[in-house]
Design a protein around this motif. Structure first.
Motif, mmCIF file in Angstrom:
data_model
loop_
_atom_site.group_PDB
_atom_site.id
_atom_site.type_symbol
_atom_site.label_atom_id
_atom_site.label_comp_id
_atom_site.label_asym_id
_atom_site.label_seq_id
_atom_site.Cartn_x
_atom_site.Cartn_y
_atom_site.Cartn_z
ATOM 1 N N GLN A 235 0.827 -1.203 0.000
ATOM 2 C CA GLN A 235 0.000 0.000 0.000
ATOM 3 C C GLN A 235 0.863 1.255 0.000
ATOM 4 O OE1 GLN A 235 -3.234 0.079 -0.306
ATOM 5 N NE2 GLN A 235 -3.394 2.325 -0.180
ATOM 6 N N HIS A 237 3.976 1.565 -1.050
ATOM 7 C CA HIS A 237 4.640 1.692 -2.352
ATOM 8 C C HIS A 237 3.684 2.236 -3.401
ATOM 9 C CE1 HIS A 237 8.438 0.084 -1.190
ATOM 10 N NE2 HIS A 237 7.971 -1.123 -0.849
ATOM 11 N N ALA A 238 2.437 1.793 -3.358
ATOM 12 C CA ALA A 238 1.462 2.279 -4.342
ATOM 13 C C ALA A 238 1.227 3.778 -4.168
ATOM 14 C CB ALA A 238 0.153 1.505 -4.195
ATOM 15 N N GLU A 239 1.068 4.235 -2.904
ATOM 16 C CA GLU A 239 0.868 5.668 -2.669
ATOM 17 C C GLU A 239 2.097 6.469 -3.097
ATOM 18 O OE1 GLU A 239 -0.074 6.011 1.423
ATOM 19 O OE2 GLU A 239 -2.086 5.105 1.254
ATOM 20 N N GLN A 240 3.271 5.940 -2.811
ATOM 21 C CA GLN A 240 4.491 6.643 -3.212
ATOM 22 C C GLN A 240 4.583 6.766 -4.730
ATOM 23 O OE1 GLN A 240 8.021 4.764 -1.787
ATOM 24 N NE2 GLN A 240 9.380 6.393 -2.499
ATOM 25 N N GLU A 241 4.217 5.733 -5.435
ATOM 26 C CA GLU A 241 4.243 5.789 -6.897
ATOM 27 C C GLU A 241 3.241 6.809 -7.421
ATOM 28 O OE1 GLU A 241 3.583 1.882 -8.267
ATOM 29 O OE2 GLU A 241 5.584 1.125 -7.700
ATOM 30 N N VAL A 242 2.047 6.931 -6.749
ATOM 31 C CA VAL A 242 1.056 7.934 -7.175
ATOM 32 C C VAL A 242 1.618 9.341 -6.994
ATOM 33 C CG1 VAL A 242 -1.203 8.910 -6.627
ATOM 34 C CG2 VAL A 242 -0.924 6.431 -6.776
ATOM 35 N N MET A 244 4.753 10.234 -6.918
ATOM 36 C CA MET A 244 5.816 10.452 -7.905
ATOM 37 C C MET A 244 5.228 10.761 -9.272
ATOM 38 S SD MET A 244 8.487 7.439 -6.789
ATOM 39 C CE MET A 244 9.535 7.784 -8.195
ATOM 40 N N ALA A 245 4.140 10.083 -9.630
ATOM 41 C CA ALA A 245 3.511 10.344 -10.928
ATOM 42 C C ALA A 245 2.929 11.755 -10.975
ATOM 43 C CB ALA A 245 2.423 9.301 -11.187
ATOM 44 N N ARG A 246 2.299 12.197 -9.873
ATOM 45 C CA ARG A 246 1.749 13.556 -9.846
ATOM 46 C C ARG A 246 2.860 14.597 -9.925
ATOM 47 N NH1 ARG A 246 -2.891 13.017 -5.053
ATOM 48 N NH2 ARG A 246 -4.337 11.666 -6.259
ATOM 49 N N THR A 247 3.949 14.364 -9.198
ATOM 50 C CA THR A 247 5.075 15.305 -9.247
ATOM 51 C C THR A 247 5.635 15.414 -10.660
ATOM 52 O OG1 THR A 247 5.618 14.748 -6.956
ATOM 53 C CG2 THR A 247 7.337 15.806 -8.274
ATOM 54 N N GLU A 248 5.790 14.295 -11.302
ATOM 55 C CA GLU A 248 6.312 14.304 -12.669
ATOM 56 C C GLU A 248 5.365 15.037 -13.610
ATOM 57 O OE1 GLU A 248 7.884 11.100 -16.023
ATOM 58 O OE2 GLU A 248 7.067 10.422 -14.088
#
Length: 400
Positions: A235, A237-242, A244-248
């Motif tokens: 969970q 890791h999934a939030e962290q990836e979200v 990171m995607a928003r920041t990018e």
């Protein structure tokens, strides 16, 4: 067939009666083939050529005075040549068993003789040497009776109750026993070491097994703990990836806006500035070209005016010489020099006019005034006396 006799392969047929044999022998020798024998007039006997054996048991005394009982076996036979057969036939034909008895006696004598010249140590350790010497000494004697010896074997040597041979072998026996004991001790030591090494290996294997089992248990515990934490970690890791995607995505939007500002504001401003700079450079270049063209036009006009006035200048200079008393000393060349001088004076006036066209404040003088001034100076009257004085002559000079 009647009267035809054939000997066996290991026999020699002796035919007596009639002619004598080889070397005056009282019989003829036949081997390997048959022969006709006249009955009544001839007599046939057979001599064995087979191997025979003689055994010798003889008590001998060595060079050291020690009594030894030696047992030997001699293998002998009648020689295959005719001479040996004749010698043996004359001695043993009637009683062939005597060959073994006589041979044993002959070898017994030679055996006693040879052993008497040797020590016990030599006899025991060098039996082959003993046999060879006995054969060599008996060979000639055996040949005389038609016998040859194939082999001589020393079977046994016995010192009786003296115990000399046993005493001689005692050091060797002790050495052998010592070596045997050492070998036994080494074998026991090696066996003990091997047993201890096996025990150490077993202990080492047990330790390694325990270590491996502990490692396996630790890995199992870690795997179980990781499995228990897998849900929350997934969970997070999934939030962290979200995030990171928003920041990018935000970074890409900012870059796009920056590119739009550059295209809409910066690039047009740079284009206007470049256009103004190019127009200013072009205007300055145009003004420079116009100024250079104007200056070039004024100079061309001035030069043309001077060229147009040059004949007048020369004319005025020549009129100053009118009425002057000039004597030409060198004929046509002198006239040419005078004309060249007038033209040179005109050119000098022209150069002076050109140099004095400009004023100190940068304004251009009117070419007409200077020309008139120089023309006035050139047209001043010249009298004969002054001309004569300038030329340095006192009067006319005749040319001869």
């Amino acid at each position: 067939m009647f009267g035809y006799r054939v000997p066996s392969p290991d026999e020699a047929m002796l035919i007596s009666g009639g002619r004598r044999g080889l070397g005056g022998a009282p019989f003829r020798v036949v081997t390997g083939h048959g022969k006709f024998v006249l009955p009544i007039f001839r007599k046939t006997r057979f001599l064995s050529l087979a191997m025979s054996e003689a055994e010798v048991v003889e008590k001998c005394v060595t060079r050291q005075g020690i009594s030894l009982t030696v047992r030997a076996v001699i293998a002998f036979k009648v020689g295959n040549d005719t001479e040996s057969i004749v010698n043996a036939g004359q001695r043993f034909l009637s009683d062939q068993d005597q060959m073994s008895v006589l041979t044993g006696r002959i070898f017994a004598g030679h055996l006693r003789s040879i052993i008497g010249s040797m020590t016990v140590e030599e006899i025991v350790t060098e039996r082959q040497k003993l046999a060879a010497e006995v054969l060599d000494t008996s060979k000639a004697e055996m040949a005389k009776i038609g016998l040859i010896v194939d082999s001589l074997q020393i079977q046994s040597i016995d010192d009786g109750a003296t115990g000399y041979i046993d005493a001689m072998s005692a050091p060797h026996k002790a050495a052998i026993q010592r070596q045997a004991q050492i070998a036994q001790a080494q074998a026991t030591q090696a066996s003990t070491q091997a047993e201890q090494e096996a025990q150490r290996n077993q202990a080492e294997y047990a330790r390694q097994t325990a270590v491996v089992q502990a490692q396996y248990k630790a890995e199992i515990d870690r795997a179980q703990a990781a499995a228990a934490q897998a849900g929350p970690l997934a969970q997070a890791h999934a939030e962290q990836e979200v995030l990171m995607a928003r920041t990018e995505l935000a970074e890409r939007a900012a870059e796009l806006r920056q590119q739009q500002l550059v295209a809409e504001v910066v690039k047009p401003a740079e284009a206007d500035a470049e256009r103004i700079r190019v127009m200013a450079i072009a205007e300055a270049e145009r003004m420079k070209i116009q100024a250079e063209a104007a200056a070039s036009y004024d100079r061309v006009a001035l030069d043309r005016m001077l060229i147009d006035q040059l004949p007048q200048i020369v004319k005025e200079a020549a009129s100053g010489l009118a009425g002057a008393n000039v004597n030409v000393l060198n004929g046509a060349d002198g006239l040419g020099e005078i004309a060249a001088g007038l033209v040179g004076q005109g050119l000098t006036i022209l150069d002076s006019v050109r140099r004095n066209l400009g004023t100190p404040d940068g304004e251009t003088k009117q070419p007409g005034g200077d020309i008139q001034r120089y023309l006035g100076a050139a047209s001043s009257p010249v009298d004969g006396g002054n001309a004569a004085k300038r030329s340095g002559d006192d009067g006319p000079v005749d040319i001869r």
